[in-house]
Design a protein around this motif. Structure first.
Motif, PDB file in Angstrom:
ATOM      1  N   LEU A 269       0.803  -1.228   0.000  1.00  0.00           N
ATOM      2  CA  LEU A 269       0.000   0.000   0.000  1.00  0.00           C
ATOM      3  C   LEU A 269       0.834   1.275   0.000  1.00  0.00           C
ATOM      4  O   LEU A 269       0.414   2.280  -0.569  1.00  0.00           O
ATOM      5  N   ARG A 270       1.989   1.253   0.687  1.00  0.00           N
ATOM      6  CA  ARG A 270       2.735   2.510   0.844  1.00  0.00           C
ATOM      7  C   ARG A 270       3.131   3.161  -0.486  1.00  0.00           C
ATOM      8  O   ARG A 270       3.005   4.376  -0.639  1.00  0.00           O
ATOM      9  N   PRO A 271       3.613   2.407  -1.495  1.00  0.00           N
ATOM     10  CA  PRO A 271       3.976   3.082  -2.753  1.00  0.00           C
ATOM     11  C   PRO A 271       2.795   3.780  -3.407  1.00  0.00           C
ATOM     12  O   PRO A 271       2.918   4.911  -3.878  1.00  0.00           O
ATOM     13  N   GLU A 272       1.632   3.126  -3.430  1.00  0.00           N
ATOM     14  CA  GLU A 272       0.467   3.746  -4.061  1.00  0.00           C
ATOM     15  C   GLU A 272      -0.004   4.957  -3.277  1.00  0.00           C
ATOM     16  O   GLU A 272      -0.340   5.996  -3.870  1.00  0.00           O
ATOM     17  N   ALA A 279       0.892  13.525  -5.797  1.00  0.00           N
ATOM     18  CA  ALA A 279       0.129  14.275  -6.800  1.00  0.00           C
ATOM     19  C   ALA A 279      -0.661  15.398  -6.139  1.00  0.00           C
ATOM     20  O   ALA A 279      -0.682  16.535  -6.634  1.00  0.00           O
ATOM     21  N   PHE A 280      -1.320  15.127  -5.000  1.00  0.00           N
ATOM     22  CA  PHE A 280      -2.055  16.177  -4.295  1.00  0.00           C
ATOM     23  C   PHE A 280      -1.103  17.259  -3.786  1.00  0.00           C
ATOM     24  O   PHE A 280      -1.405  18.454  -3.853  1.00  0.00           O
ATOM     25  N   LEU A 281       0.063  16.845  -3.252  1.00  0.00           N
ATOM     26  CA  LEU A 281       1.026  17.815  -2.733  1.00  0.00           C
ATOM     27  C   LEU A 281       1.525  18.737  -3.831  1.00  0.00           C
ATOM     28  O   LEU A 281       1.722  19.940  -3.610  1.00  0.00           O
ATOM     29  N   THR A 282       1.740  18.218  -5.032  1.00  0.00           N
ATOM     30  CA  THR A 282       2.191  19.044  -6.147  1.00  0.00           C
ATOM     31  C   THR A 282       1.164  20.120  -6.466  1.00  0.00           C
ATOM     32  O   THR A 282       1.503  21.294  -6.693  1.00  0.00           O
ATOM     33  N   GLU A 283      -0.126  19.749  -6.479  1.00  0.00           N
ATOM     34  CA  GLU A 283      -1.176  20.721  -6.793  1.00  0.00           C
ATOM     35  C   GLU A 283      -1.316  21.772  -5.694  1.00  0.00           C
ATOM     36  O   GLU A 283      -1.535  22.948  -5.969  1.00  0.00           O
ATOM     37  N   LEU A 284      -1.199  21.362  -4.427  1.00  0.00           N
ATOM     38  CA  LEU A 284      -1.426  22.302  -3.329  1.00  0.00           C
ATOM     39  C   LEU A 284      -0.249  23.246  -3.102  1.00  0.00           C
ATOM     40  O   LEU A 284      -0.417  24.301  -2.489  1.00  0.00           O
ATOM     41  N   THR A 285       0.964  22.873  -3.527  1.00  0.00           N
ATOM     42  CA  THR A 285       2.146  23.724  -3.306  1.00  0.00           C
ATOM     43  C   THR A 285       2.647  24.367  -4.581  1.00  0.00           C
ATOM     44  O   THR A 285       3.762  24.889  -4.607  1.00  0.00           O
ATOM     45  N   ASP A 286       1.806  24.315  -5.645  1.00  0.00           N
ATOM     46  CA  ASP A 286       2.231  24.880  -6.941  1.00  0.00           C
ATOM     47  C   ASP A 286       3.567  24.284  -7.380  1.00  0.00           C
ATOM     48  O   ASP A 286       4.474  24.991  -7.864  1.00  0.00           O
ATOM     49  N   ALA A 287       3.719  22.970  -7.192  1.00  0.00           N
ATOM     50  CA  ALA A 287       4.893  22.208  -7.623  1.00  0.00           C
ATOM     51  C   ALA A 287       6.160  22.557  -6.864  1.00  0.00           C
ATOM     52  O   ALA A 287       7.259  22.142  -7.254  1.00  0.00           O
ATOM     53  N   TYR A 289       6.803  21.401  -3.824  1.00  0.00           N
ATOM     54  CA  TYR A 289       7.115  20.045  -3.385  1.00  0.00           C
ATOM     55  C   TYR A 289       6.308  19.096  -4.254  1.00  0.00           C
ATOM     56  O   TYR A 289       5.085  19.237  -4.386  1.00  0.00           O
ATOM     57  N   SER A 290       6.996  18.149  -4.854  1.00  0.00           N
ATOM     58  CA  SER A 290       6.320  17.243  -5.782  1.00  0.00           C
ATOM     59  C   SER A 290       6.434  15.786  -5.377  1.00  0.00           C
ATOM     60  O   SER A 290       5.955  14.918  -6.086  1.00  0.00           O
ATOM     61  N   GLU A 291       7.057  15.509  -4.233  1.00  0.00           N
ATOM     62  CA  GLU A 291       7.258  14.105  -3.874  1.00  0.00           C
ATOM     63  C   GLU A 291       7.093  13.950  -2.369  1.00  0.00           C
ATOM     64  O   GLU A 291       7.609  14.759  -1.586  1.00  0.00           O
ATOM     65  N   LEU A 292       6.386  12.901  -1.967  1.00  0.00           N
ATOM     66  CA  LEU A 292       6.132  12.600  -0.558  1.00  0.00           C
ATOM     67  C   LEU A 292       6.216  11.086  -0.398  1.00  0.00           C
ATOM     68  O   LEU A 292       5.686  10.335  -1.229  1.00  0.00           O
ATOM     69  N   VAL A 301       7.301  11.799   5.018  1.00  0.00           N
ATOM     70  CA  VAL A 301       8.619  12.361   4.695  1.00  0.00           C
ATOM     71  C   VAL A 301       8.462  13.163   3.408  1.00  0.00           C
ATOM     72  O   VAL A 301       8.111  12.615   2.357  1.00  0.00           O
ATOM     73  N   VAL A 302       8.682  14.483   3.488  1.00  0.00           N
ATOM     74  CA  VAL A 302       8.603  15.370   2.327  1.00  0.00           C
ATOM     75  C   VAL A 302       9.980  15.443   1.675  1.00  0.00           C
ATOM     76  O   VAL A 302      10.991  15.663   2.347  1.00  0.00           O
ATOM     77  N   LEU A 303      10.007  15.226   0.347  1.00  0.00           N
ATOM     78  CA  LEU A 303      11.261  15.257  -0.403  1.00  0.00           C
ATOM     79  C   LEU A 303      11.358  16.550  -1.191  1.00  0.00           C
ATOM     80  O   LEU A 303      10.383  17.027  -1.765  1.00  0.00           O
ATOM     81  N   GLU A 304      12.543  17.109  -1.192  1.00  0.00           N
ATOM     82  CA  GLU A 304      12.829  18.303  -1.971  1.00  0.00           C
ATOM     83  C   GLU A 304      14.026  17.995  -2.863  1.00  0.00           C
ATOM     84  O   GLU A 304      15.136  17.739  -2.386  1.00  0.00           O
ATOM     85  N   ASP A 305      13.768  17.969  -4.197  1.00  0.00           N
ATOM     86  CA  ASP A 305      14.792  17.554  -5.164  1.00  0.00           C
ATOM     87  C   ASP A 305      15.277  16.140  -4.869  1.00  0.00           C
ATOM     88  O   ASP A 305      16.473  15.815  -4.991  1.00  0.00           O
ATOM     89  N   GLY A 306      14.349  15.255  -4.438  1.00  0.00           N
ATOM     90  CA  GLY A 306      14.699  13.872  -4.162  1.00  0.00           C
ATOM     91  C   GLY A 306      15.378  13.633  -2.838  1.00  0.00           C
ATOM     92  O   GLY A 306      15.727  12.500  -2.511  1.00  0.00           O
TER      93      GLY A 306
END
Length: 434
Positions: A269-272, A279-287, A289-292, A301-306
């Motif tokens: 479940l965790r990967p999905e 995807a939601f984080l990208t929309e809410l932060t105007d891209a 932050y694009s990865e969680l 864990v929020v990722l910034e530039d991986g």
């Protein structure tokens, strides 16, 4: 990417508002790489969606067959359980019936032995005879007891006669000694008297010692009884400990099984969840932050530039928790095969700035195909402009009750209802597509 290209290396970054300088080309390359990845992945997933949109007929037939067999198997298992219970009950009933038949046969035999009819005269005669014989029976019991005691009394009489003869001999001996003492030396009697007093004192001391020994013996017997009870309690507790250890081993095995199951679920479940939340984080932060990601304990864990961001602000943390909840809701809706009829969010705007509040409202509107109705509970008045309906609940101090008011989202507050003037509780209702 287009905005960065138009602003140049010395222009302010649309995300952090700082000039990129020498990092300008690196950021553009990274964005180009991400755009290419999105295009490739999008084409791949689009083709996969087209391939998987329609279930093959043979798979659909097998799925229907599996569902029918599952239903039939469940019905047969329930029927088997009922039959097994009926067989057990039949054995119990058969044993009970046999016992009752034996009892019935015995009662019938007893009834056959009872004389038929009732003779009142004979009954009265027997009652008189019993009344006459009762005192004789009591006297016979007393005489029998005396007869049984007769050998013991004979032995006791013989012992008393022997003791009496011994006492008489002792008296005669003492009389002779007294006569001898009277004729002997004057100081011998006083010496014997002192010896007698000393012997009597020693006898009393011996009696006291005997009493003390008896007390110690009683205490020892009590201690022995306590020790035996403690040993029995120890044995009982040991048996209980063995039973608990058996239960513990069973629980440990169950815990291990549940841990393995949880690990498997986390792995599946965790990967999905991470992908949906990203995807939601990208929309809410105007891209920005694009990865969680989620660790094995489901910590965000929020990722910034991986790279994992070690410190995030309170607003970013609330935003990460919000997208995680939205992702979980969407996953449940997709698993159920239908949209959710209701989604309630309580005080999710408190630590967000104005732009992110707007992004949250717009995102919820975009999710109208997954959530038919969304209710937002908040104290922030500025959010209501983006909603369809507003219901305000405030406390009337004069009447001591809560007052509910429903207005259109764009309507102004009534006089006296200043935002923040009282600790009122408001909630806004957003009905997607309404």
């Amino acid at each position: 990417r287009d905005r960065l290209a138009s602003l140049g290396p010395d222009g302010p970054c649309p995300t952090c508002t700082r000039p990129l300088g020498e990092n300008y080309r690196t950021v553009l390359d990274l964005l180009d790489e991400q755009l290419e990845t999105v295009r490739v992945d999008g084409a791949y997933y689009k083709s996969r969606l087209e391939q998987l949109e329609e279930m093959p007929p043979e798979v659909r037939a097998l799925d229907e067959r599996r569902r029918a067999l599952t239903t039939e198997t469940g019905a047969l298992e329930r029927k088997l359980t009922k039959v097994q219970l009926a067989v057990q009950e039949l054995g119990t009933v058969a044993r009970d019936l046999a016992a009752r038949n034996d009892r019935l046969a015995k009662v019938l035999r007893d009834l056959l032995q009872v004389p038929a009819g009732y003779d009142a005269a004979r009954h009265e005669q027997l009652k008189s005879e019993v009344k006459r014989l009762t005192p004789l029976d009591q006297r016979a019991a007393r005489l029998g007891a005396m007869v049984e005691r007769e050998p013991m009394l004979r032995r006791e009489g013989d012992r008393v006669r022997v003791d009496l003869e011994r006492v008489r001999e002792r008296i005669a001996d003492l009389r002779e000694r007294r006569a001898e003492m009277a004729a002997g030396a004057p100081g011998e009697y006083e010496a014997l008297r002192d010896e007698h007093a000393e012997a009597a004192a020693e006898a009393r001391a011996a009696e006291l010692a005997a009493v003390g020994a008896a007390s110690e013996s009683a205490a020892a017997r009590s201690a022995l009884a306590s020790a035996e009870r403690a040993l029995a309690d120890l044995d009982r507790m040991q048996k209980k400990l063995d039973a608990l250890q058996t239960d513990k081993r069973l629980h440990d095995e169950l815990d291990r099984a549940f841990s393995d199951l949880r690990t498997d679920l986390n792995f599946a479940l965790r990967p999905e969840l991470s992908e949906l939340a990203s995807a939601f984080l990208t929309e809410l932060t105007d891209a920005r932050y694009s990865e969680l990601e989620l660790d094995d304990q489901y910590n965000v864990v929020v990722l910034e530039d991986g790279i994992p961001k070690p410190v995030i602000s309170g607003g970013e943390e609330d935003l990460a928790n919000l997208v995680l909840r939205l992702a979980i809701s969407q996953m449940i809706a997709e698993r159920a095969g239908q949209s959710f009829s209701l989604l309630i969010l309580d005080e999710v705007f408190g630590s967000l700035d104005e732009s992110r509040r707007h992004n949250v409202v717009e995102l919820l509107r975009a999710l109208h195909d997954r959530f038919e109705q969304v209710i937002l509970i908040t104290h922030i008045e500025s959010v209501r402009e983006g909603l369809d309906q507003v219901v305000t609940v405030r406390y009337d101090e004069e009447r001591g009750t809560s007052v509910v008011e429903q207005r259109d989202a764009g309507a102004s507050l009534e006089s006296g209802d200043e935002p923040g003037a009282s600790d009122d509780v408001g909630f806004e209702m957003l009905e997607a597509g309404d």
